[in-house]
Design a protein around this motif. Structure first.
Motif, PDB file in Angstrom:
ATOM      1  N   SER A  28       0.805  -1.230   0.000  1.00 38.36           N
ATOM      2  CA  SER A  28       0.000   0.000   0.000  1.00 38.36           C
ATOM      3  C   SER A  28       0.842   1.286   0.000  1.00 38.36           C
ATOM      4  N   TYR A  29       2.046   1.217   0.568  1.00 37.84           N
ATOM      5  CA  TYR A  29       2.735   2.490   0.847  1.00 37.84           C
ATOM      6  C   TYR A  29       4.164   2.601   0.315  1.00 37.84           C
ATOM      7  N   LEU A  30       4.515   1.770  -0.648  1.00 35.77           N
ATOM      8  CA  LEU A  30       5.810   2.015  -1.293  1.00 35.77           C
ATOM      9  C   LEU A  30       5.582   3.160  -2.290  1.00 35.77           C
ATOM     10  N   ARG A  31       5.142   4.274  -1.719  1.00 37.62           N
ATOM     11  CA  ARG A  31       4.758   5.431  -2.526  1.00 37.62           C
ATOM     12  C   ARG A  31       5.068   6.716  -1.761  1.00 37.62           C
ATOM     13  N   HIS A  32       5.325   7.757  -2.514  1.00 37.67           N
ATOM     14  CA  HIS A  32       5.540   9.073  -1.884  1.00 37.67           C
ATOM     15  C   HIS A  32       4.194   9.698  -1.563  1.00 37.67           C
ATOM     16  N   SER A  33       4.077  10.276  -0.376  1.00 38.96           N
ATOM     17  CA  SER A  33       2.865  11.046  -0.105  1.00 38.96           C
ATOM     18  C   SER A  33       3.007  12.420  -0.741  1.00 38.96           C
ATOM     19  N   MET A  34       1.886  12.933  -1.213  1.00 35.72           N
ATOM     20  CA  MET A  34       1.867  14.250  -1.869  1.00 35.72           C
ATOM     21  C   MET A  34       0.756  15.059  -1.206  1.00 35.72           C
ATOM     22  N   ALA A  35       1.167  16.129  -0.496  1.00 36.02           N
ATOM     23  CA  ALA A  35       0.175  16.941   0.217  1.00 36.02           C
ATOM     24  C   ALA A  35      -0.132  18.190  -0.599  1.00 36.02           C
ATOM     25  N   TYR A  36      -1.404  18.369  -0.902  1.00 36.38           N
ATOM     26  CA  TYR A  36      -1.859  19.540  -1.654  1.00 36.38           C
ATOM     27  C   TYR A  36      -2.666  20.430  -0.734  1.00 36.38           C
ATOM     28  N   ARG A  37      -2.501  21.704  -0.922  1.00 34.68           N
ATOM     29  CA  ARG A  37      -3.304  22.621  -0.137  1.00 34.68           C
ATOM     30  C   ARG A  37      -4.745  22.559  -0.642  1.00 34.68           C
ATOM     31  N   GLY A  38      -5.687  22.384   0.289  1.00 32.68           N
ATOM     32  CA  GLY A  38      -7.087  22.355  -0.096  1.00 32.68           C
ATOM     33  C   GLY A  38      -7.842  23.380   0.717  1.00 32.68           C
ATOM     34  N   GLU A  39      -9.138  23.252   0.705  1.00 30.37           N
ATOM     35  CA  GLU A  39      -9.944  24.068   1.606  1.00 30.37           C
ATOM     36  C   GLU A  39      -9.902  23.339   2.947  1.00 30.37           C
ATOM     37  N   SER A  73      -8.215  21.180   5.620  1.00 31.66           N
ATOM     38  CA  SER A  73      -7.040  20.313   5.771  1.00 31.66           C
ATOM     39  C   SER A  73      -6.371  20.032   4.427  1.00 31.66           C
ATOM     40  N   PRO A  74      -5.084  19.665   4.488  1.00 29.26           N
ATOM     41  CA  PRO A  74      -4.414  19.299   3.232  1.00 29.26           C
ATOM     42  C   PRO A  74      -5.011  18.012   2.652  1.00 29.26           C
ATOM     43  N   ARG A  75      -4.970  17.912   1.348  1.00 24.66           N
ATOM     44  CA  ARG A  75      -5.423  16.687   0.675  1.00 24.66           C
ATOM     45  C   ARG A  75      -4.173  15.844   0.415  1.00 24.66           C
ATOM     46  N   ILE A  76      -4.215  14.557   0.823  1.00 24.36           N
ATOM     47  CA  ILE A  76      -3.044  13.699   0.685  1.00 24.36           C
ATOM     48  C   ILE A  76      -3.263  12.714  -0.461  1.00 24.36           C
ATOM     49  N   ASP A  77      -2.350  12.739  -1.400  1.00 28.18           N
ATOM     50  CA  ASP A  77      -2.384  11.797  -2.514  1.00 28.18           C
ATOM     51  C   ASP A  77      -1.045  11.040  -2.522  1.00 28.18           C
ATOM     52  N   TYR A  78      -0.841  10.158  -3.482  1.00 25.06           N
ATOM     53  CA  TYR A  78       0.407   9.385  -3.518  1.00 25.06           C
ATOM     54  C   TYR A  78       0.977   9.313  -4.923  1.00 25.06           C
ATOM     55  N   LYS A  79       2.267   9.059  -4.973  1.00 25.83           N
ATOM     56  CA  LYS A  79       2.968   8.977  -6.253  1.00 25.83           C
ATOM     57  C   LYS A  79       3.976   7.841  -6.148  1.00 25.83           C
ATOM     58  N   ASP A  80       4.137   7.071  -7.225  1.00 24.34           N
ATOM     59  CA  ASP A  80       5.020   5.898  -7.167  1.00 24.34           C
ATOM     60  C   ASP A  80       6.475   6.281  -6.930  1.00 24.34           C
ATOM     61  N   VAL A  81       7.161   5.396  -6.223  1.00 28.71           N
ATOM     62  CA  VAL A  81       8.613   5.527  -6.058  1.00 28.71           C
ATOM     63  C   VAL A  81       9.273   4.996  -7.325  1.00 28.71           C
ATOM     64  N   VAL A  82      10.349   5.634  -7.758  1.00 23.72           N
ATOM     65  CA  VAL A  82      11.080   5.141  -8.926  1.00 23.72           C
ATOM     66  C   VAL A  82      12.014   4.017  -8.483  1.00 23.72           C
ATOM     67  N   ILE A  83      11.732   2.810  -8.969  1.00 28.19           N
ATOM     68  CA  ILE A  83      12.571   1.645  -8.654  1.00 28.19           C
ATOM     69  C   ILE A  83      13.227   1.213  -9.958  1.00 28.19           C
ATOM     70  N   THR A  84      14.543   1.145  -9.992  1.00 25.33           N
ATOM     71  CA  THR A  84      15.215   0.726 -11.221  1.00 25.33           C
ATOM     72  C   THR A  84      15.898  -0.633 -11.038  1.00 25.33           C
ATOM     73  N   ARG A  85      16.965  -0.673 -10.246  1.00 22.91           N
ATOM     74  CA  ARG A  85      17.750  -1.913 -10.159  1.00 22.91           C
ATOM     75  C   ARG A  85      17.773  -2.543  -8.766  1.00 22.91           C
ATOM     76  N   TRP A  86      17.186  -1.859  -7.799  1.00 24.86           N
ATOM     77  CA  TRP A  86      17.327  -2.345  -6.424  1.00 24.86           C
ATOM     78  C   TRP A  86      15.949  -2.620  -5.814  1.00 24.86           C
ATOM     79  N   PRO A  87      15.426  -3.843  -5.984  1.00 25.35           N
ATOM     80  CA  PRO A  87      14.082  -4.155  -5.475  1.00 25.35           C
ATOM     81  C   PRO A  87      14.038  -4.049  -3.953  1.00 25.35           C
TER      82      PRO A  87
END
Lengths: 587, 257
Positions: free
Chosen positions: A548-559, A561-575
């Protein structure tokens, strides 16, 4: 003229490196270097231990990359760390050519020392004042470029966005109290972290998250803000940093029973301090900062800490190094301990406790330093590329401000060269509005009853209580609620000082405004991440959850509280794998 | 433990008075002193007392500070007439008080305890405090070798935190503001003595000018007051010897140039 090509906000290591990069790339570009303090006061100055870069034959890029990825509990973007590690040595050599007084081996080559979480010695150092020497080297070098225009003691209050591009800042000149446009075809934010949202921190007074708030208010997301690093060895009371280099040189951590407690927390088996293999890298005292700070809390629960005037402490013991080695390798440690802890580490152990040290999170950028807002770049602690993931390794941050300071400067220069000249009129109009906002909120307002220091102290206390080393759903919710209350009360703040010349109380309230933004984002991001990873430890979700959480959290300013979204981590050669410490001696 | 807890666990033992210099250019044409009573905690430095005043008593008191660990160089002031870093001077050492806090001497006052830094910044720039080396190595060619002994020759002069205490203590600068002054001259020597630098001649014009080293009469106050033991007076003396030797050399052996 307030019109430049590139506007850099922040005059610490990253800002100065960015400014020099722009100046060297194209001498015709005009650079504004906007800083709320004279650049040599910036907090880079307080970094002690060193800066990592692979330089010796016994080390490799692969080692540096892997140490950082595993140290960051796999939340590190692997494309970013790979280029960082490869560009680091040249940046460090560039610093050497600019005169940085690196400590040396007898043969004249640059000396390196071991640091926490690192398999090989790769930390360059200038005694134990590395940040100080790097900052002054960069600052003094920057003076030779006439295209760098200093705006010393100017405080940026707002990013000026027009036509969907960032085209400058509104900035307050502390001398006159006037709010002015400082325009540019691109802007780089290098304002550092926000340690001052916590009560006990190694950070100086100026580390108030101003740049994070500037970007957040311009709807740029803040990434991975729940990851804040506690340094395991701060002085009680003041929070003054005792560098990891003290352990790199062989210092040990002991509890009230004189026992090297780290062996109880899966960090390896201690070797005697007289053993030639002590200290063992990636083991015991040279484990990563998150794990060492967490061990403190466990010792406290077991009743094995020592009661001090400023609460519980453990001991950092460097006595066995002897006076000569202490004076040559970690003289600042001795100076600070004598002055601020009242003990001489040559003869007595140093009382220490974990203190808030560093923000792994920050303004979301790509590997060039670009943010999601065209024309806006960020580098250094204020930014999150991310090479630090869930826990930064000591001595990567000084190198980061060089590598990504230079990258952000170059990218901002390229962007500026491809933009039309700035149209000042709409920017001036924005600044008129911003000036009216500040005047109304703080200078002409009557009837407020809240003091800055009250709200600031309550904010810090609730951050320590709910968003400290160990976190729970309940505690974080209470902190989020408390911060919402403080935001409301902030509207009722009243200043004693309504003047224009060096109104430092006005600066304090603007800083508090920014800190409340940052605190709220930290708490909400932490509440949303229901797992434990690196520096983010949830007692109600004690395991790492890659699903669920091998992802970056992304906090956006909303009306609200902040809105929290996620973005994938870049994995290349090191699982993703397990973080293993204390095993190196068997390899 | 929280910050609030800490404040309440500290035993309130005694108090001490601070007489603080105030100057608010928009309000008054002349400076005055305000007296504040603050708690006298053993571990408090002068800066803690000023922060206490600003936070709890009078938010309009203005001064500079940041690192509170003696390395950023912002918080220099006069305490009972002596230039100090207020983050490194303990209240208890001034007991029973009162302590008179004033802005750094020899500088124009902008507001309260804040002095103008333009003159210092301009002088720093004039000594060219950066590596001058026209034919230097490229980054690809790697680092310069520098032995620990070669580093030791100049490293003391790299320790300057630009706190300007030495300018406050320097009687020459007090009388003759055109004097380049201790910190900037020491930093010039820092580069002159670094083997990576070849800027000695470029700096000679300014260092040997009327505003440079010859104004210094070796009073030594700068080295006394320096919180980082930079010894600017020693740096200046050393340069004088070198400059004199070079002068004689140019007279006796003109071909050597």
């Amino acid at each position: 003229m307030p019109v430049h090509d590139v506007v850099i906000v922040g005059g610490g290591g990253a800002g100065l490196r960015a400014a020099i990069a722009v100046a060297e790339k194209n001498p015709s570009l005009s650079i504004a270097l906007v800083s709320k303090v004279y650049p040599m006061r910036s907090h880079t100055v307080a970094a002690e231990g060193g800066a990592a870069a692979v330089i010796k034959d016994f080390d490799s890029f692969e080692n540096h990359i892997y140490d950082t990825i595993s140290g960051g509990d796999w939340l590190v973007d692997q494309d970013a760390i790979e280029l960082f590690v490869k560009e680091a040595p040249n940046e460090m050599i560039q610093m050497e050519h600019w005169g940085c007084p690196w400590s040396r081996e007898p043969d004249g080559t640059v000396a390196v020392r071991p640091f926490g979480g690192m398999k090989k010695e790769r930390t360059w150092f200038a005694s134990d004042k590395t940040g100080f020497h790097m900052l002054h080297t960069l600052f003094q070098t920057s003076l030779k470029y006439s295209s760098i225009v200093p705006y010393d003691e100017w405080f940026a209050t707002k990013l000026l966005v027009e036509d969907g591009r960032c085209q400058g800042v509104a900035a307050l000149d502390l001398r006159t109290g006037r709010l002015e446009v400082i325009a540019g075809r691109s802007v780089v934010i290098c304002t550092g972290g926000a340690g001052k949202v916590f009560p006990f921190t190694t950070n100086g007074a100026i580390k108030t998250g101003d740049g994070m708030s500037l970007a957040y208010r311009a709807r740029v997301p803040l990434k991975d803000m729940e990851f804040v690093q506690y340094h395991p060895t701060g002085l009680p009371g003041t929070g003054i940093l005792i560098t990891e280099a003290a352990r790199g040189e062989g210092g040990i951590l002991v509890n009230s029973e004189g026992y090297r407690y780290l062996q109880d927390y899966d960090l390896g088996t201690p070797l005697d301090v007289t053993d030639p293999n002590h200290p063992v890298k990636k083991s015991m005292e040279l484990g990563p900062r998150d794990r060492l700070s967490q061990a403190f809390i466990h010792e406290q629960k077991k009743g094995r800490t020592i009661k001090g005037k400023f609460g519980d402490v453990l001991h950092l013991d460097v006595r066995h190094l002897g006076e000569k080695r202490i004076d040559s390798k970690i003289p600042f440690v001795r100076e600070l301990a004598k002055k601020y802890a009242g003990i001489d580490p040559v003869y007595e152990p140093i009382p220490i406790r974990p203190v808030l040290h560093y923000f792994m999170g920050g303004i979301d950028t790509d590997i060039t330093g670009a943010t999601t807002l065209p024309g806006l770049y960020a580098a250094g602690e204020v930014a999150c590329v991310s090479i630090n993931g869930a826990n930064r390794l000591g001595s990567n941050s000084l190198t980061e401000l060089l590598v990504f300071g230079a990258r952000a400067g170059l990218a901002a220069a390229d962007f500026a060269l491809n933009q039309p000249p700035v149209d000042l009129a709409p920017l001036r109009k924005q600044v008129v509005d911003e000036d009216a906002r500040i005047t109304r909120a703080y200078l002409t307002k009557s009837g407020g009853t809240e003091r800055i220091s009250t709200i600031r102290t309550e904010m810090r206390d609730t951050m320590e209580e709910g968003a400290g080393i160990y976190r729970t759903d309940e505690g974080l919710k209470a902190t989020c609620d408390k911060l919402a209350e403080l935001r409301e009360r902030f509207a009722n703040i009243s200043l004693d000082d309504r003047s224009f010349t060096y109104n430092t109380e006005l600066i304090s309230v603007l800083e508090l405004d920014a800190m409340l933004d940052v605190a709220e984002v930290v708490a909400h991001s932490a509440l949303a991440r229901k797992e434990s990873r690196g520096s983010h430890q949830r007692t109600d979700f004690p395991k790492r959850d890659d699903e669920s959480y091998l992802r970056h959290s992304m906090a956006y300013r909303g009306e609200g509280s902040p809105r929290i979204d996620y973005k994938d981590v870049v994995i290349t050669r090191w699982p993703p794998g397990e973080r293993v410490y204390g095993q190196e001696q068997s390899k | 433990m929280t910050e609030t807890d800490i404040n309440t666990t500290i035993e309130e033992v005694a108090t001490i008075e601070l007489e603080v210099f105030r100057y608010r250019p928009e309000k008054a044409s002349a400076p005055s002193f305000d007296t504040f009573t603050v708690p006298l905690h053993d571990e408090w430095v002068l800066l803690d007392a000023l922060n206490h005043i600003k936070d709890e008593i009078d938010g309009s008191l203005s001064y500079r500070w940041s690192c509170r660990m003696g390395v950023c160089g912002s918080c220099g002031m006069m305490a009972n007439g002596e230039a100090v870093l207020t983050c490194a001077a303990f209240l208890k050492d001034y007991a029973p008080g009162p302590i008179r806090i004033e802005p750094l001497a020899n500088f124009p006052v902008a507001r309260d305890l804040i002095v103008g830094m333009d003159d210092f910044m301009e002088k720093l720039n004039r000594v060219k405090p950066w590596v001058i080396n026209e034919n230097g190595k490229s980054v690809e060619e790697g680092e310069y070798l520098q032995t620990p002994e070669e580093l030791d020759d100049y490293v003391q002069y790299t320790m300057c935190i630009n706190c300007m205490l030495c300018y406050s203590a320097c009687p020459i600068y007090g009388m003759e503001p055109s004097f380049i002054g201790p910190a900037a001259l020491a930093l010039a020597q820092r580069y002159n003595l670094d083997l990576r630098d070849h800027g000695n001649e470029e700096r000679m014009d300014i260092l040997s000018s009327d505003e440079g080293i010859w104004q210094c009469t070796f009073v030594g106050e700068c080295s006394e007051v320096c919180p980082k033991h930079v010894d600017p007076a020693g740096a200046i003396q050393r340069y004088k010897v070198e400059a004199t030797n070079n002068w004689w050399k140019s007279k006796l052996m003109p071909w050597s140039n």
